[in-house]
Design a protein around this motif. Structure first.
Motif, mmCIF file in Angstrom:
data_model
loop_
_atom_site.group_PDB
_atom_site.id
_atom_site.type_symbol
_atom_site.label_atom_id
_atom_site.label_comp_id
_atom_site.label_asym_id
_atom_site.label_seq_id
_atom_site.Cartn_x
_atom_site.Cartn_y
_atom_site.Cartn_z
ATOM 1 N N LEU A 109 0.811 -1.214 0.000
ATOM 2 C CA LEU A 109 0.000 0.000 0.000
ATOM 3 C C LEU A 109 0.848 1.269 0.000
ATOM 4 C CD1 LEU A 109 -2.910 -0.979 2.422
ATOM 5 C CD2 LEU A 109 -3.027 -0.614 -0.056
ATOM 6 N N PHE A 110 2.077 1.161 0.453
ATOM 7 C CA PHE A 110 3.016 2.285 0.376
ATOM 8 C C PHE A 110 3.006 2.882 -1.030
ATOM 9 C CE2 PHE A 110 7.175 3.678 -1.065
ATOM 10 C CZ PHE A 110 7.646 4.507 -0.049
ATOM 11 N N TYR A 111 2.910 2.025 -2.036
ATOM 12 C CA TYR A 111 3.080 2.468 -3.409
ATOM 13 C C TYR A 111 1.828 3.092 -4.004
ATOM 14 C CZ TYR A 111 7.427 0.042 -2.812
ATOM 15 O OH TYR A 111 8.652 -0.340 -2.338
ATOM 16 N N VAL A 112 0.679 2.941 -3.342
ATOM 17 C CA VAL A 112 -0.536 3.602 -3.836
ATOM 18 C C VAL A 112 -0.354 5.115 -3.794
ATOM 19 C CG1 VAL A 112 -2.982 3.982 -3.424
ATOM 20 C CG2 VAL A 112 -2.028 1.688 -3.155
ATOM 21 N N THR A 113 -0.072 5.640 -2.624
ATOM 22 C CA THR A 113 0.097 7.088 -2.479
ATOM 23 C C THR A 113 1.414 7.560 -3.076
ATOM 24 O OG1 THR A 113 0.829 6.566 -0.235
ATOM 25 C CG2 THR A 113 -1.410 7.385 -0.495
ATOM 26 N N TYR A 114 2.425 6.705 -3.030
ATOM 27 C CA TYR A 114 3.713 7.056 -3.636
ATOM 28 C C TYR A 114 3.539 7.342 -5.118
ATOM 29 C CZ TYR A 114 8.788 6.643 -4.468
ATOM 30 O OH TYR A 114 10.096 6.876 -4.807
ATOM 31 N N ILE A 115 2.762 6.500 -5.795
ATOM 32 C CA ILE A 115 2.526 6.667 -7.226
ATOM 33 C C ILE A 115 1.697 7.924 -7.496
ATOM 34 C CG2 ILE A 115 1.316 5.676 -9.203
ATOM 35 C CD1 ILE A 115 2.065 2.895 -7.940
ATOM 36 N N LEU A 116 0.647 8.140 -6.714
ATOM 37 C CA LEU A 116 -0.252 9.268 -6.951
ATOM 38 C C LEU A 116 0.433 10.613 -6.748
ATOM 39 C CD1 LEU A 116 -3.507 7.938 -5.225
ATOM 40 C CD2 LEU A 116 -3.057 8.136 -7.680
ATOM 41 N N VAL A 117 1.351 10.688 -5.809
ATOM 42 C CA VAL A 117 1.970 11.973 -5.457
ATOM 43 C C VAL A 117 3.283 12.209 -6.201
ATOM 44 C CG1 VAL A 117 2.795 13.365 -3.497
ATOM 45 C CG2 VAL A 117 0.867 11.834 -3.190
ATOM 46 N N GLU A 118 3.825 11.170 -6.842
ATOM 47 C CA GLU A 118 5.166 11.236 -7.426
ATOM 48 C C GLU A 118 5.349 12.365 -8.433
ATOM 49 O OE1 GLU A 118 8.364 8.023 -7.834
ATOM 50 O OE2 GLU A 118 7.880 9.594 -6.413
ATOM 51 N N VAL A 119 4.524 12.409 -9.476
ATOM 52 C CA VAL A 119 4.700 13.409 -10.522
ATOM 53 C C VAL A 119 4.452 14.820 -9.998
ATOM 54 C CG1 VAL A 119 3.860 14.247 -12.750
ATOM 55 C CG2 VAL A 119 4.246 11.799 -12.404
ATOM 56 N N PRO A 120 3.353 15.098 -9.267
ATOM 57 C CA PRO A 120 3.178 16.449 -8.724
ATOM 58 C C PRO A 120 4.343 16.888 -7.835
ATOM 59 C CG PRO A 120 1.144 15.206 -8.529
ATOM 60 C CD PRO A 120 2.188 14.231 -8.960
ATOM 61 N N SER A 121 4.892 15.951 -7.064
ATOM 62 C CA SER A 121 6.010 16.301 -6.190
ATOM 63 C C SER A 121 7.233 16.717 -6.996
ATOM 64 C CB SER A 121 6.354 15.108 -5.283
ATOM 65 O OG SER A 121 7.455 15.421 -4.447
ATOM 66 N N ASN A 122 7.527 16.005 -8.089
ATOM 67 C CA ASN A 122 8.711 16.344 -8.872
ATOM 68 C C ASN A 122 8.532 17.650 -9.648
ATOM 69 O OD1 ASN A 122 11.113 14.870 -8.688
ATOM 70 N ND2 ASN A 122 11.112 14.477 -10.888
ATOM 71 N N VAL A 123 7.317 17.918 -10.090
ATOM 72 C CA VAL A 123 7.041 19.198 -10.744
ATOM 73 C C VAL A 123 7.219 20.331 -9.736
ATOM 74 C CG1 VAL A 123 5.261 20.600 -11.855
ATOM 75 C CG2 VAL A 123 5.548 18.196 -12.503
ATOM 76 N N ALA A 124 6.760 20.122 -8.498
ATOM 77 C CA ALA A 124 6.939 21.128 -7.445
ATOM 78 C C ALA A 124 8.419 21.342 -7.137
ATOM 79 C CB ALA A 124 6.191 20.698 -6.182
ATOM 80 N N LEU A 125 9.208 20.256 -7.157
ATOM 81 C CA LEU A 125 10.646 20.379 -6.918
ATOM 82 C C LEU A 125 11.289 21.268 -7.980
ATOM 83 C CD1 LEU A 125 13.170 17.672 -5.897
ATOM 84 C CD2 LEU A 125 13.567 18.938 -8.016
ATOM 85 N N GLU A 126 10.907 21.080 -9.226
ATOM 86 C CA GLU A 126 11.479 21.887 -10.297
ATOM 87 C C GLU A 126 11.097 23.358 -10.127
ATOM 88 O OE1 GLU A 126 12.301 23.773 -14.053
ATOM 89 O OE2 GLU A 126 10.338 23.617 -13.101
ATOM 90 N N ARG A 127 9.930 23.602 -9.570
ATOM 91 C CA ARG A 127 9.453 24.976 -9.404
ATOM 92 C C ARG A 127 10.053 25.650 -8.176
ATOM 93 N NH1 ARG A 127 3.100 26.990 -8.798
ATOM 94 N NH2 ARG A 127 3.599 29.202 -8.479
ATOM 95 N N PHE A 128 10.092 24.933 -7.045
ATOM 96 C CA PHE A 128 10.504 25.554 -5.783
ATOM 97 C C PHE A 128 11.975 25.326 -5.437
ATOM 98 C CE2 PHE A 128 5.896 24.705 -5.136
ATOM 99 C CZ PHE A 128 5.488 26.037 -5.052
#
Length: 459
Positions: free
Chosen positions: A73-92
């Motif tokens: 189940l770790f990977y359910v939320t990991y997958i859902l949040v992965e792309v938005p998190s990396n886009v935020a990293l590039e921005r912030f």
């Protein structure tokens, strides 16, 4: 032109300039030791349940099926949040965002000590996946901001050493923490989760101090080195974008990105599925050793992985041919794992299992070299995150599957054969990815033009 010894890039034999060699060396010394430690801690907090499960499962009433489902189940939320998190990293910026990720996951990882049954176990694993999402692809993207393409495979190999060291070093440490059982009236597996969560929070503040978002802001680099690195990376980026520019949407639907995601998905049958079960596989297959001995034996495959990753990372940096550096290890891993099952509960069986795991992990430097060779900017951040996110579907599917097969058959042989088949399939996908990712044309031409276009004073 002042040069160091000859090195072979992806386009043939090319001499490193003195300024290039010195700059890459300075960047590596500044960033890589900390990055390796960060990934070690991240992977440890994600996978230490494999050792904790040796006593935790009985304490809170988890069957093999329930453990596999909860771990996955770790990977359910990991997958859902992965792309938005990396886009935020590039921005912030990586400095603040990665520190934020680490503080969040450290706190949640410590909460694993509070689980009392399947529901609380599942809830904390879901929260941990959301907290840690974006860390691995974030670091991969961060490396692309600091290392010219020809040096990136070696840097990625060093980064992934942290994940292998997490088990090589972490498994025996976790086994030792289990021996704290009863100290202060607290179970050993609870001590394990609390003590191994602390470093993530502490290291977040080290990241804030040591990380710099981009080379142009690197006051710790001499001006000559900083100027060279900024120009080198900018020239690479212009050369790449002159041939192919992706929006985020295009990156997320690109055949090359999707093929690499499929490759990493199949590879993750081993790196995720087998890793989370390795202590139980060893204990249930090779003579039921004690918990601490099991933890020590668990470290062996990942010690081999460290060696193989560094060797393959060096080979990719010298020779290119990323598709072959992905395909050959996968094919060898699948064959070795099938032979391990055939050898049964013997020393040879364990040795083959360890070799299979170590060889499989060695394909990772080539994968990320390929993944960062044909996109830039926010599209690259999104593409890398998508590859990692889709691949982690394996954690959601394979981890529970192994538990169900174990409960149904009473052993791990069938599960190991499924993993072996996935390794062989990954080898085929790696060969198919060659055209879509253009490692033999686009990436090589970009690197060649980048080196040709660099100002004379930096060569």
């Amino acid at each position: 032109m002042s040069t160091t010894k000859a090195d072979r890039g992806t386009t043939g034999t090319v001499e490193l300039s003195a300024i290039e060699s010195d700059t890459v060396s300075r960047v590596s010394r500044r960033l890589m030791p900390l990055i390796i430690v960060l990934f070690l801690v991240a992977y440890l907090d994600r996978s230490n349940i494999s050792v904790a499960s040796l006593t935790m499962n009985a304490d809170i009433g988890l069957t093999a099926t329930a453990y596999g489902l909860g771990a996955g189940l770790f990977y359910v939320t990991y997958i859902l949040v992965e792309v938005p998190s990396n886009v935020a990293l590039e921005r912030f910026g990586a400095r603040v965002w990665i520190a934020r990720i680490m503080i969040t996951w450290g706190i949640v990882a410590g909460c694993m000590a509070l689980v009392v049954g399947f529901k609380s176990f599942a809830l904390v694993r879901l929260l941990l996946g959301a907290a840690e999402a974006g860390f691995t692809p974030g670091i991969i993207f961060y490396l692309s901001l600091w290392f010219p393409a020809r040096h990136r495979a070696r840097a990625t190999a060093q980064f992934y050493v942290g994940s292998a060291l997490a088990t090589t070093i972490g498994a025996p440490i976790s086994g030792a923490f289990l021996k704290l059982d009863g100290v202060g009236g607290i179970a050993g597996w609870k001590w394990l989760f609390v003590l191994e969560a602390v470093p993530a929070v502490v290291l977040a503040f080290v990241v804030l101090k040591r990380f710099t978002d981009s080379p142009k802001d690197a006051a710790w680099l001499p001006e000559e080195n900083r100027t060279w690195l900024v120009k080198a990376l900018a020239t690479e980026r212009r050369a790449l974008e002159s041939q192919r520019t992706f929006t985020v949407r295009q990156a997320l639907t690109n055949p090359g990105i999707l093929l690499l995601a499929l490759f990493l998905f199949l590879y993750s049958f081993n790196s995720i599925g087998l890793t989370l079960w390795m202590p139980q596989v060893i204990k249930g297959t090779f003579g039921s050793p004690g918990n601490f001995t099991t933890a020590l034996l668990t470290a062996v495959p990942y010690a081999l992985a460290v060696v193989f990753m560094l060797l393959v990372g060096r080979s990719v940096a010298k020779r290119g041919r990323t598709h072959l550096h992905m395909a050959v290890p996968m094919a060898a891993s699948g064959i070795l794992l099938a032979l391990s099952v055939a050898a049964g509960p013997t020393f040879a069986g364990f040795a083959l299992l360890a070799l299979s795991t170590g060889v499989a992990w060695s394909a990772i430097p080539a994968l990320w070299q390929s993944a960062t060779s044909f996109t830039t900017g926010v599209a690259a951040a999104a593409g890398v995150a998508l590859i990692n996110a889709l691949a982690n579907v394996a954690g959601l599917t394979v981890t529970p599957l192994i538990g169900r097969v174990k409960d149904a058959t009473g052993g791990f042989s069938a599960s190991l054969l499924i993993i072996a088949a996935a390794m062989l399939a990954a080898a085929v996908v790696a060969l198919l990815s060659r055209r879509a990712t253009s490692p033999g044309s686009l990436a090589e031409q970009v690197q060649r033009e980048a080196r040709t276009d660099l100002p004379q004073q930096s060569r």
